[in-house]
Design a protein around this motif. Sequence first.
Motif, PDB file in Angstrom:
ATOM      1  N   GLY A 158       0.830  -1.201   0.000  1.00  0.00           N
ATOM      2  CA  GLY A 158       0.000   0.000   0.000  1.00  0.00           C
ATOM      3  C   GLY A 158       0.861   1.245   0.000  1.00  0.00           C
ATOM      4  N   ASP A 180      -6.169  -0.338  -6.517  1.00  0.00           N
ATOM      5  CA  ASP A 180      -7.373   0.162  -5.856  1.00  0.00           C
ATOM      6  C   ASP A 180      -7.013   1.496  -5.207  1.00  0.00           C
ATOM      7  N   TRP A 181      -7.519   2.589  -5.786  1.00  0.00           N
ATOM      8  CA  TRP A 181      -7.177   3.906  -5.264  1.00  0.00           C
ATOM      9  C   TRP A 181      -8.344   4.497  -4.474  1.00  0.00           C
ATOM     10  N   GLY A 221     -11.677   0.752  -2.947  1.00  0.00           N
ATOM     11  CA  GLY A 221     -11.139   1.111  -4.247  1.00  0.00           C
ATOM     12  C   GLY A 221     -12.120   1.939  -5.056  1.00  0.00           C
ATOM     13  N   ARG A 263      -0.858  -2.670  -4.312  1.00  0.00           N
ATOM     14  CA  ARG A 263      -2.257  -2.994  -4.595  1.00  0.00           C
ATOM     15  C   ARG A 263      -3.212  -1.852  -4.265  1.00  0.00           C
ATOM     16  N   ARG A 264      -2.863  -1.058  -3.246  1.00  0.00           N
ATOM     17  CA  ARG A 264      -3.776  -0.013  -2.810  1.00  0.00           C
ATOM     18  C   ARG A 264      -3.024   1.311  -2.665  1.00  0.00           C
ATOM     19  N   GLU A 292     -10.328  -4.328   2.275  1.00  0.00           N
ATOM     20  CA  GLU A 292     -11.040  -4.351   1.008  1.00  0.00           C
ATOM     21  C   GLU A 292     -12.227  -3.384   1.029  1.00  0.00           C
TER      22      GLU A 292
END
Length: 286
Positions: free
Chosen positions: A70, A124-125, A181, A100-101, A178
Amino acid sequence: MTQTRKKILVTGATGTVGRQVVAELLARGHEVRALTRDPAGAGLPGEVDVVRGDLTAPDSLVPALEGVTGLHLITFGGPYFAPLETGPRVMEAARTAGVRRVTVLHGGGPSPLEDAVRSDDGVDWTVLMPVEFMANALEWADGIVASDEVREPFVSRLSAMVHEGDIGAVAAVALTEEGHGGQEYVLTGPELLTVGDKVAAIAAARGRAVSLVELTEEEAVARWRAAGHPEDVIGFLLEAYGSTPEVGRTVVDTVEKVTGRPARTFTQWAAEHASAFAATAAAGTA
């Protein structure tokens, strides 16, 4: 539910919000790597992996991104919040590293870096859009300590100001869980406040009265010029304070929805920072 321990890179880690992102991630049991131009002067907790780097030089991020899942980004670099132009290269480095983020702290207007984040389909922003920071009230500390006084224009304006710790908490959740995003989160506190309300809360926290003196617009502009603010910054301040946009004076419950707890009040913030406003209170009595 137990969360998997993750490693997060925080840029702007020594700033008002960045420090809170670091603190929240540590409190949630994650590993934190902090990017700064001056590791020796960062003043971050010992368990943080502090590394040298600069968002204006994206190649410096490559080693910092190793093993990171992240990434927290700011949109500016240099004096007076100059917008970063390196967004595409920053995001390319992040994708290559397997990030990923990504969270990005909205800078109050259009930004090349934020545009690059929003247009990236590989991560995933989450865009964090806080209104006025409660920490801005620290600008009054010198005047309060010296003369028990706050001098400000537009004292009846309303603000849904947000605790910087709550910004950090939302960022920490978005970077490690989770479901966030593609989200744009407006972040506010739980109440609307005038300048007078804030001054009263500080006075109560320090246990000593504070006077509020309203400046005219002309007096405020003169003070900002004397402080060395450029004309575009002065124009922004006049707009933000003299005609606060609706988003800045509308309470929303995003903090509670994302973190599971209510947003913190300015009264709480003032109690946490009472010492900043009371350092020489006794010296003022004769």
